[in-house]
Design an enzyme around this catalytic site. Structure first.
Site: not given
Ligand code: IMP
Length: 181
Positions: A107, A169
């Site tokens: 994300d 999940r």
């Molecule tokens: P980042 O560090 O912002 O890239 O987010 C990574 C982590 O956030 C992922 O491994 C997920 O656990 C969680 N995450 C990000 N987007 C989503 C979503 O749309 N749904 C559920 N979990 C998310």
């Protein structure tokens, strides 16, 4: 397969059906089979979200590999807190290994950045990033995403390992947020 599901206080609508996920997983595994034959890489699976993806993916791999799990957290409800932490230390056995980071979703990219930094600290040989879902519009990381199953908009999604406040999940397809009840 349901068109809509309720998870917690939210309604989610069908986004990626399980048949499409299965096809993407096979395609990704095929790419790894070509790229990592004879390299005996180490798959570093980021829990909890990537457990279902990793489980299906490894069934399709036909090379020798090691499997390590780490638990990372950063999300609270619908948003990334930006405060990424590992619930257990990165094992030093990763030294001099070709590591494939297995993520459910990239994300903001902060989690991937955090894991890469930890891996560089233990002097791995190489790092490749593999994720089922990638939200390019949200991503502020400069880390190359080597393999992804689907590029998706910045909507919140659940299912196939991904949760909303620890729920959802177990859904076999991926659903995106529609509305709050
Ligand atoms: P980042 O560090 O912002 O890239 O987010 C990574 C982590 O956030 C992922 O491994 C997920 O656990 C969680 N995450 C990000 N987007 C989503 C979503 O749309 N749904 C559920 N979990 C998310």
């Amino acid at each position: 397969m349901k068109n809509e599901v309720i998870v917690g206080d939210k309604v989610f609508e069908l986004f990626i059906p399980e048949s499409e996920i299965a096809t993407a997983v096979k395609t990704l595994a095929g790419k790894l089979n070509s790229a990592f034959e004879k390299k005996k890489p180490l798959l570093l699976v980021c829990l909890k979200g990537a457990f279902m993806f990793a489980s299906d993916l490894i069934k399709e791999l036909n090379f020798s590999f090691d499997l390590v799990f780490i638990q990372i957290s950063s999300y609270s409800g619908l948003t990334s807190t930006g405060n990424v932490k590992a619930e257990n230390p990165i094992p030093e056995t990763l030294y001099n290994r070709d590591v494939i980071i297995v993520e459910d979703i990239v994300d903001t990219g902060k989690t991937v950045d955090f894991v890469c930094k930890e891996l560089l600290n233990v002097n791995v040989k190489s790092i490749h990033v593999l994720t089922l879902l990638f939200k390019p519009a949200s991503c502020i990381s400069k880390q190359n995403i080597d393999y992804f199953g689907f590029q998706i908009p910045s909507d919140f999604v659940v299912g196939y390992g991904l949760d909303y406040n620890e729920e959802g999940r177990n859904l076999t397809s991926i659903y995106k947020l529609k509305k709050t009840i």
